[in-house]
Design a protein around this motif. Sequence first.
Motif, PDB file in Angstrom:
ATOM      1  N   ILE A 110      13.921   3.218   3.935  1.00  0.00           N
ATOM      2  CA  ILE A 110      13.045   3.923   3.537  1.00  0.00           C
ATOM      3  C   ILE A 110      11.464   4.139   4.591  1.00  0.00           C
ATOM      4  CG2 ILE A 110      11.834   5.139   2.083  1.00  0.00           C
ATOM      5  CD1 ILE A 110      13.107   4.713  -0.090  1.00  0.00           C
ATOM      6  N   ALA A 111      11.454   3.562   4.543  1.00  0.00           N
ATOM      7  CA  ALA A 111      10.678   3.405   5.930  1.00  0.00           C
ATOM      8  C   ALA A 111      10.870   3.800   6.771  1.00  0.00           C
ATOM      9  CB  ALA A 111       9.701   1.530   5.722  1.00  0.00           C
ATOM     10  N   GLU A 112      11.816   2.774   7.613  1.00  0.00           N
ATOM     11  CA  GLU A 112      12.434   3.265   9.545  1.00  0.00           C
ATOM     12  C   GLU A 112      12.210   4.766   8.865  1.00  0.00           C
ATOM     13  OE1 GLU A 112      14.264  -0.647  10.085  1.00  0.00           O
ATOM     14  OE2 GLU A 112      15.292   0.278   9.467  1.00  0.00           O
ATOM     15  N   THR A 113      13.024   5.151   8.285  1.00  0.00           N
ATOM     16  CA  THR A 113      13.301   7.232   8.369  1.00  0.00           C
ATOM     17  C   THR A 113      12.317   7.383   8.562  1.00  0.00           C
ATOM     18  OG1 THR A 113      15.232   6.440   7.428  1.00  0.00           O
ATOM     19  CG2 THR A 113      14.446   8.988   6.885  1.00  0.00           C
ATOM     20  N   VAL A 114      10.839   7.297   7.128  1.00  0.00           N
ATOM     21  CA  VAL A 114      10.151   8.116   7.011  1.00  0.00           C
ATOM     22  C   VAL A 114       8.598   7.567   8.871  1.00  0.00           C
ATOM     23  CG1 VAL A 114       7.274   8.073   6.134  1.00  0.00           C
ATOM     24  CG2 VAL A 114       9.578   7.920   5.299  1.00  0.00           C
ATOM     25  N   ARG A 115       9.043   6.875   9.062  1.00  0.00           N
ATOM     26  CA  ARG A 115       7.778   6.564  10.521  1.00  0.00           C
ATOM     27  C   ARG A 115       9.150   7.348  12.065  1.00  0.00           C
ATOM     28  NH1 ARG A 115       9.308   0.279  12.553  1.00  0.00           N
ATOM     29  NH2 ARG A 115      11.653   1.459  12.793  1.00  0.00           N
ATOM     30  N   ASP A 116      10.091   6.960  11.697  1.00  0.00           N
ATOM     31  CA  ASP A 116      10.997   7.463  12.656  1.00  0.00           C
ATOM     32  C   ASP A 116      11.489   9.331  13.062  1.00  0.00           C
ATOM     33  OD1 ASP A 116      10.231   5.221  13.539  1.00  0.00           O
ATOM     34  OD2 ASP A 116      12.943   4.292  13.376  1.00  0.00           O
ATOM     35  N   ASP A 117      11.551   9.527  11.792  1.00  0.00           N
ATOM     36  CA  ASP A 117      12.166  10.233  11.612  1.00  0.00           C
ATOM     37  C   ASP A 117      11.419  11.764  11.111  1.00  0.00           C
ATOM     38  OD1 ASP A 117      14.213   9.760  12.470  1.00  0.00           O
ATOM     39  OD2 ASP A 117      15.366  10.171  10.443  1.00  0.00           O
ATOM     40  N   PHE A 118       9.909  11.380  10.829  1.00  0.00           N
ATOM     41  CA  PHE A 118       8.662  11.947  10.199  1.00  0.00           C
ATOM     42  C   PHE A 118       7.820  11.617  10.775  1.00  0.00           C
ATOM     43  CE2 PHE A 118      12.244  11.954   7.161  1.00  0.00           C
ATOM     44  CZ  PHE A 118      12.034  13.469   6.585  1.00  0.00           C
ATOM     45  N   ASP A 119       7.644  11.076  12.027  1.00  0.00           N
ATOM     46  CA  ASP A 119       6.314  10.772  12.225  1.00  0.00           C
ATOM     47  C   ASP A 119       5.542  10.053  11.620  1.00  0.00           C
ATOM     48  OD1 ASP A 119       6.980  11.746  15.188  1.00  0.00           O
ATOM     49  OD2 ASP A 119       6.009  13.626  14.483  1.00  0.00           O
ATOM     50  N   GLY A 120       5.718   9.104  10.571  1.00  0.00           N
ATOM     51  CA  GLY A 120       5.196   8.673   9.054  1.00  0.00           C
ATOM     52  C   GLY A 120       4.588   9.303   8.569  1.00  0.00           C
ATOM     53  N   ASP A 121       4.746  10.847   8.116  1.00  0.00           N
ATOM     54  CA  ASP A 121       3.839  11.623   7.222  1.00  0.00           C
ATOM     55  C   ASP A 121       5.491  12.114   6.663  1.00  0.00           C
ATOM     56  OD1 ASP A 121       2.479  13.131   6.019  1.00  0.00           O
ATOM     57  OD2 ASP A 121       1.990  14.256   7.484  1.00  0.00           O
ATOM     58  N   LEU A 122       5.523  12.274   5.502  1.00  0.00           N
ATOM     59  CA  LEU A 122       6.307  12.810   4.840  1.00  0.00           C
ATOM     60  C   LEU A 122       6.074  14.248   4.449  1.00  0.00           C
ATOM     61  CD1 LEU A 122       9.944  12.855   3.488  1.00  0.00           C
ATOM     62  CD2 LEU A 122       9.441  11.415   1.984  1.00  0.00           C
ATOM     63  N   GLU A 123       5.194  14.206   4.458  1.00  0.00           N
ATOM     64  CA  GLU A 123       3.884  15.009   3.456  1.00  0.00           C
ATOM     65  C   GLU A 123       4.695  16.775   4.669  1.00  0.00           C
ATOM     66  OE1 GLU A 123       2.896  14.310   0.638  1.00  0.00           O
ATOM     67  OE2 GLU A 123       3.792  12.534   0.928  1.00  0.00           O
ATOM     68  N   ARG A 145       0.917  -1.264  -0.056  1.00  0.00           N
ATOM     69  CA  ARG A 145       0.035  -0.233  -0.021  1.00  0.00           C
ATOM     70  C   ARG A 145       0.945   1.385  -0.495  1.00  0.00           C
ATOM     71  NH1 ARG A 145      -1.492  -2.937   3.790  1.00  0.00           N
ATOM     72  NH2 ARG A 145      -0.962  -1.057   5.984  1.00  0.00           N
ATOM     73  N   LEU A 146       1.622   0.759  -0.380  1.00  0.00           N
ATOM     74  CA  LEU A 146       3.053   1.795   0.145  1.00  0.00           C
ATOM     75  C   LEU A 146       2.799   2.962   1.297  1.00  0.00           C
ATOM     76  CD1 LEU A 146       2.494   4.156  -3.745  1.00  0.00           C
ATOM     77  CD2 LEU A 146       4.224   1.975  -2.837  1.00  0.00           C
ATOM     78  N   THR A 147       3.144   2.107   1.755  1.00  0.00           N
ATOM     79  CA  THR A 147       3.161   3.076   3.248  1.00  0.00           C
ATOM     80  C   THR A 147       3.979   2.365   4.398  1.00  0.00           C
ATOM     81  OG1 THR A 147       1.785   0.956   4.579  1.00  0.00           O
ATOM     82  CG2 THR A 147       0.649   3.289   3.337  1.00  0.00           C
ATOM     83  N   PRO A 148       4.636   3.276   5.185  1.00  0.00           N
ATOM     84  CA  PRO A 148       6.574   2.803   6.313  1.00  0.00           C
ATOM     85  C   PRO A 148       5.645   0.957   7.123  1.00  0.00           C
ATOM     86  CG  PRO A 148       5.868   5.063   6.177  1.00  0.00           C
ATOM     87  CD  PRO A 148       4.400   4.645   5.204  1.00  0.00           C
ATOM     88  N   ASP A 149       4.168   1.345   6.965  1.00  0.00           N
ATOM     89  CA  ASP A 149       4.282   0.252   8.388  1.00  0.00           C
ATOM     90  C   ASP A 149       3.572  -0.798   7.506  1.00  0.00           C
ATOM     91  OD1 ASP A 149       3.938   1.013  10.423  1.00  0.00           O
ATOM     92  OD2 ASP A 149       1.900   1.391  10.505  1.00  0.00           O
ATOM     93  N   GLY A 150       3.427  -0.800   6.241  1.00  0.00           N
ATOM     94  CA  GLY A 150       3.057  -1.996   5.025  1.00  0.00           C
ATOM     95  C   GLY A 150       4.392  -2.407   4.291  1.00  0.00           C
ATOM     96  N   ILE A 151       5.223  -1.591   4.167  1.00  0.00           N
ATOM     97  CA  ILE A 151       6.733  -2.161   4.179  1.00  0.00           C
ATOM     98  C   ILE A 151       7.350  -2.796   5.292  1.00  0.00           C
ATOM     99  CG2 ILE A 151       9.489  -1.435   3.461  1.00  0.00           C
ATOM    100  CD1 ILE A 151       7.313   0.939   2.132  1.00  0.00           C
ATOM    101  N   LEU A 152       7.079  -2.416   5.949  1.00  0.00           N
ATOM    102  CA  LEU A 152       7.716  -3.366   7.249  1.00  0.00           C
ATOM    103  C   LEU A 152       7.278  -4.316   7.320  1.00  0.00           C
ATOM    104  CD1 LEU A 152       8.706  -0.006   9.739  1.00  0.00           C
ATOM    105  CD2 LEU A 152      10.356  -0.849   8.242  1.00  0.00           C
ATOM    106  N   ALA A 153       6.319  -4.309   7.081  1.00  0.00           N
ATOM    107  CA  ALA A 153       5.366  -5.417   7.966  1.00  0.00           C
ATOM    108  C   ALA A 153       5.277  -6.885   6.715  1.00  0.00           C
ATOM    109  CB  ALA A 153       4.111  -5.578   7.175  1.00  0.00           C
ATOM    110  N   LEU A 154       5.924  -6.284   5.412  1.00  0.00           N
ATOM    111  CA  LEU A 154       5.909  -7.372   4.805  1.00  0.00           C
ATOM    112  C   LEU A 154       7.753  -8.263   4.611  1.00  0.00           C
ATOM    113  CD1 LEU A 154       4.584  -8.528   1.961  1.00  0.00           C
ATOM    114  CD2 LEU A 154       6.104  -6.518   0.403  1.00  0.00           C
ATOM    115  N   PRO A 155       7.315  -9.829   4.466  1.00  0.00           N
ATOM    116  CA  PRO A 155       8.532 -10.659   5.036  1.00  0.00           C
ATOM    117  C   PRO A 155       9.436 -10.374   3.818  1.00  0.00           C
ATOM    118  CG  PRO A 155       5.873 -12.388   4.765  1.00  0.00           C
ATOM    119  CD  PRO A 155       5.782 -10.196   4.774  1.00  0.00           C
TER     120      PRO A 155
END
Length: 239
Positions: free
Chosen positions: A111-124, A76-86
Amino acid sequence: PALRWPLAMAPRSRAPRAPRPEDLPGILERLERLHGRPAKPPATTALEWVLWENAAYLVTDERRLDAYRALRRATRLTPDGILALPREELVRVARLGGMHPERRAEKLVAIAETVRDDFDGDLEAALALPLAQARRALKRFPGIGAPGADKILLFTGAHAVPALESNGLRVLVRLGLAREGKSYAATYKTGIAALGDLRSAADLARAYELLRAHGRAVCKNNDPRCEACPLADRCPAAA
C-alpha cells in the motif's frame, strides 16, 4: 457471504406488510433509538481508510481499532513511516490485528509503495477524480473491492454514493427492501437501490453505520434476536 435466513427465520404464513423504500427514514430512526447515534469513524483520509481495512482481519471492531492505533503510533499512517519501520516491527504491529500478520505486513508495505510511486505520495488527489476513476484508483489496493471503494468515497466526503456492509445488507434482505440474487454482487445492487431516496453523504453514512450495527448485534446471520428488534412488527422474516 450467504444472506438466506436460517430455518427459524422462515417468513410467517401471515407476515406483516414488508417495509417499502420510503419507510427507510423511519426504520433508521428506530435503529438509532436502539443503537444510539453512530460514532465518528476513526479514519478520515483515503489512505487512513485503506489502512483501516488492512490493519486487521476477522476481528472485533475493538481489536481492529487497537491495531489501527498501534499502526498510527508506529508509522504516523504515512507511506514514508510505513516503509521506514523495520519489517519485524511492522509484523509485530500487524499481529495485533489477528491472523496472518506477515501477510498483512506485506500488504501494508505494498500500500505504502503504491501511494508513493503511483500517486506521488498523495492518495487524496484520487478522490477528486470523476467517480468511476476514483473507484478504480481505490480498488487497486488490497482488501478494497467495489463496496469498500464506495465506502471510502462516502466517508471521506468525496462522493455521496450509497454503500453497505454485509451485515447491513442482510438487514435489508430480511426486511424485503433488498432481494437475494444469484451472487453477492447482484444482492448488493438491490440493497444499494433501496437507499435511493437518501441523497446526502451524512444520511448515507448514517444508514451504513446503523444497518451494520443492527446486523451485527441483533439481525445476526445465525440466531437473530428478533425479540429485541424494533423492526419485528414490520419484518416478514421475524420469528
